[in-house]
Design a protein around this motif. Structure first.
Motif, PDB file in Angstrom:
ATOM      1  N   VAL A   1       0.930  -1.364  -0.139  1.00 38.61           N
ATOM      2  CA  VAL A   1       0.065   0.015   0.115  1.00 38.61           C
ATOM      3  C   VAL A   1       0.928   1.252  -0.169  1.00 38.61           C
ATOM      4  CG1 VAL A   1      -1.798   1.312   1.210  1.00 38.61           C
ATOM      5  CG2 VAL A   1      -2.042  -1.113   1.260  1.00 38.61           C
ATOM      6  N   PHE A   2       1.884   1.508   0.761  1.00 40.84           N
ATOM      7  CA  PHE A   2       2.753   2.601   0.953  1.00 40.84           C
ATOM      8  C   PHE A   2       4.005   2.578   0.151  1.00 40.84           C
ATOM      9  CE2 PHE A   2      -0.115   2.490   4.713  1.00 40.84           C
ATOM     10  CZ  PHE A   2      -0.666   3.651   4.429  1.00 40.84           C
ATOM     11  N   GLY A   3       4.373   1.448  -0.149  1.00 37.05           N
ATOM     12  CA  GLY A   3       5.610   1.184  -1.075  1.00 37.05           C
ATOM     13  C   GLY A   3       6.757   0.256  -0.090  1.00 37.05           C
ATOM     14  N   ILE A   4       7.804   0.067  -0.794  1.00 39.80           N
ATOM     15  CA  ILE A   4       8.651  -0.797  -0.100  1.00 39.80           C
ATOM     16  C   ILE A   4       9.823   0.216   0.631  1.00 39.80           C
ATOM     17  CG2 ILE A   4      10.647  -0.377  -2.302  1.00 39.80           C
ATOM     18  CD1 ILE A   4      10.005  -3.666   0.219  1.00 39.80           C
ATOM     19  N   GLY A   5       9.805   1.351   0.327  1.00 38.42           N
ATOM     20  CA  GLY A   5      10.661   2.257   1.145  1.00 38.42           C
ATOM     21  C   GLY A   5      10.141   2.524   2.548  1.00 38.42           C
ATOM     22  N   ASN A   6       8.807   2.714   2.653  1.00 41.69           N
ATOM     23  CA  ASN A   6       8.174   2.870   3.819  1.00 41.69           C
ATOM     24  C   ASN A   6       8.187   1.430   4.608  1.00 41.69           C
ATOM     25  OD1 ASN A   6       7.222   5.376   2.806  1.00 41.69           O
ATOM     26  ND2 ASN A   6       5.557   5.317   3.994  1.00 41.69           N
ATOM     27  N   ALA A   7       8.068   0.483   3.950  1.00 48.52           N
ATOM     28  CA  ALA A   7       8.165  -1.082   4.744  1.00 48.52           C
ATOM     29  C   ALA A   7       9.360  -1.081   5.302  1.00 48.52           C
ATOM     30  CB  ALA A   7       7.888  -1.883   3.775  1.00 48.52           C
ATOM     31  N   LEU A   8      10.605  -0.746   4.592  1.00 47.01           N
ATOM     32  CA  LEU A   8      11.823  -0.968   4.930  1.00 47.01           C
ATOM     33  C   LEU A   8      12.159   0.085   6.495  1.00 47.01           C
ATOM     34  CD1 LEU A   8      13.903  -0.831   1.755  1.00 47.01           C
ATOM     35  CD2 LEU A   8      13.471  -2.936   3.213  1.00 47.01           C
ATOM     36  N   TYR A   9      11.512   1.136   6.435  1.00 45.05           N
ATOM     37  CA  TYR A   9      11.869   1.911   7.110  1.00 45.05           C
ATOM     38  C   TYR A   9      10.981   1.647   8.589  1.00 45.05           C
ATOM     39  CZ  TYR A   9      14.064   5.783   4.839  1.00 45.05           C
ATOM     40  OH  TYR A   9      15.107   6.507   4.064  1.00 45.05           O
ATOM     41  N   ALA A  10       9.722   0.968   8.267  1.00 42.49           N
ATOM     42  CA  ALA A  10       8.873   0.359   9.319  1.00 42.49           C
ATOM     43  C   ALA A  10       9.594  -0.937  10.072  1.00 42.49           C
ATOM     44  CB  ALA A  10       7.571  -0.158   8.832  1.00 42.49           C
ATOM     45  N   ILE A  11      10.545  -1.649   9.256  1.00 42.40           N
ATOM     46  CA  ILE A  11      11.406  -2.650   9.910  1.00 42.40           C
ATOM     47  C   ILE A  11      12.321  -2.284  10.727  1.00 42.40           C
ATOM     48  CG2 ILE A  11      12.799  -4.632   9.409  1.00 42.40           C
ATOM     49  CD1 ILE A  11      11.393  -5.122   6.676  1.00 42.40           C
ATOM     50  N   ILE A  12      12.921  -1.049  10.348  1.00 46.82           N
ATOM     51  CA  ILE A  12      13.695  -0.469  11.270  1.00 46.82           C
ATOM     52  C   ILE A  12      13.207  -0.219  12.683  1.00 46.82           C
ATOM     53  CG2 ILE A  12      15.418   1.568  11.696  1.00 46.82           C
ATOM     54  CD1 ILE A  12      15.885   1.451   8.701  1.00 46.82           C
ATOM     55  N   ALA A  13      12.022   0.564  12.472  1.00 48.58           N
ATOM     56  CA  ALA A  13      11.207   0.710  13.619  1.00 48.58           C
ATOM     57  C   ALA A  13      10.704  -0.315  14.574  1.00 48.58           C
ATOM     58  CB  ALA A  13       9.979   1.719  13.187  1.00 48.58           C
ATOM     59  N   VAL A  14      10.522  -1.506  13.954  1.00 52.23           N
ATOM     60  CA  VAL A  14      10.271  -2.576  14.935  1.00 52.23           C
ATOM     61  C   VAL A  14      11.795  -3.030  15.485  1.00 52.23           C
ATOM     62  CG1 VAL A  14       9.543  -5.246  14.644  1.00 52.23           C
ATOM     63  CG2 VAL A  14       8.261  -3.455  13.233  1.00 52.23           C
ATOM     64  N   PHE A  15      12.590  -3.120  14.846  1.00 48.94           N
ATOM     65  CA  PHE A  15      14.006  -3.343  15.523  1.00 48.94           C
ATOM     66  C   PHE A  15      14.218  -2.729  16.540  1.00 48.94           C
ATOM     67  CE2 PHE A  15      18.551  -3.009  15.769  1.00 48.94           C
ATOM     68  CZ  PHE A  15      19.034  -4.412  16.032  1.00 48.94           C
ATOM     69  N   ILE A  16      14.184  -1.276  16.342  1.00 44.93           N
ATOM     70  CA  ILE A  16      14.370  -0.328  17.626  1.00 44.93           C
ATOM     71  C   ILE A  16      13.278  -0.572  18.577  1.00 44.93           C
ATOM     72  CG2 ILE A  16      14.535   2.181  18.198  1.00 44.93           C
ATOM     73  CD1 ILE A  16      16.782   1.345  16.495  1.00 44.93           C
TER      74      ILE A  16
END
Length: 294
Positions: A179-194
């Motif tokens: 829905v929001f694009g792979i770029g946003n998803a990668l940043y979301a994964i970083i947020a999950v890791f943090i």
């Protein structure tokens, strides 16, 4: 004595409930001020709600609010959970979920317009980690995918709750990428890791301690000084020096992080030739640390 225990129990319960409330509100702050405005889908029902809000903008002005979707999806989960787990087991989860939903509804959605998505992911992940760590520290949750994973595990025993939770949240993140694009998803994964690192650090910090082994001919004096000045228990372990073939007591004690410096100072002051070994301890339960409660 019984009155004092009852009073302490009420104080502990009140403290736990306040921790759940504050932690749930902190998590809602991250959703409404960072994740939702930027379209960062970090898993969980809130992440799924962000996806649904984006997809329903053409039939609902501004899209279906995150808090409404969270309420709708949590209702069936709660009904099933109450039947399987009982009302008593669901009280803390109910408190966390209700507080979380109310906070999502009350806290205004505001876009701080982060120019740096990486910074937004780190800040959002850290805020969520603090809130999640507080909630988890009292063995509670805010419902959502945590509760869903627990229910699934009851019917699929060969899979652990963390594994199920990873699959469910991973699927939601993939939907977010579509829905929001792979770029946003990668940043979301970083947020999950943090989030995971901060929440784990908070939980470990609450239980973290230091363990010291002290080898010295003056073990009796050192033990007495530790018990007197720090009010900590010390255990004497029988040991034999293989070089000298001399038997002596090796002292063993567990203290808080800030007390370990005092332990080494005591040992070196009484016996400059003492040998001190310090290790990290992940969790300590018992008198002077975290009380075990059934």
């Amino acid at each position: 004595m019984g009155f004092r225990k009852a009073r302490n129990s009420k104080v502990d319960n009140l403290r736990n409930y306040m921790t759940i409330v504050v932690g749930s509100v902190i998590m809602a702050v991250a959703v409404n001020l960072i994740f939702e405005p930027l379209g960062l889908v970090t898993g969980g029902l809130a992440g799924l709600a962000i996806v649904v809000k984006e997809l329903t903008k053409f039939i609902w002005e501004g899209g279906l609010p995150v808090w409404i979707f969270t309420v709708i999806t949590n209702i069936p989960l709660f009904l099933v959970s109450i039947k399987l787990l009982g009302i008593k087991a669901m009280f803390s989860v109910s408190l966390g979920t209700i507080t979380y939903v109310l906070a999502l509804a009350v806290i205004p959605i505001y876009d701080f317009q982060f120019n740096d998505m990486l910074l937004a992911a780190v800040v959002g992940g850290a805020i969520t980690g603090v809130g999640l760590g507080m909630v988890f520290s009292v063995s509670a949750s805010t419902g959502g995918t945590d509760l869903l994973a627990t229910l699934i595990q009851r019917f699929n025993r060969h899979m652990s709750v963390p594994t199920i939770l990873t699959i469910v949240d991973g699927t939601i993140i993939i939907l977010g990428a579509l829905v929001f694009g792979i770029g946003n998803a990668l940043y979301a994964i970083i947020a999950v890791f943090i989030t995971a690192k901060v929440s784990d650090g908070l939980l470990e910090g609450l239980k973290f301690a230091k363990m010291a082994y002290i080898i010295s001919d003056e073990y009796d004096k050192i033990a007495q000084e530790i018990m007197t000045s720090l009010d900590r228990g010390v255990t004497g372990l029988s040991s034999t020096g293989m070089y000298s073939n001399k038997e002596r007591k090796m002292l063993f004690c567990v203290v808080s992080k800030k007390e370990i410096v005092k332990i080494t100072e005591i040992a070196k002051k009484i016996d400059p030739n003492s040998f001190v070994i310090v290790n990290d301890v992940r969790e300590v339960m018992g008198e002077g640390f975290i009380e075990y409660k059934q």
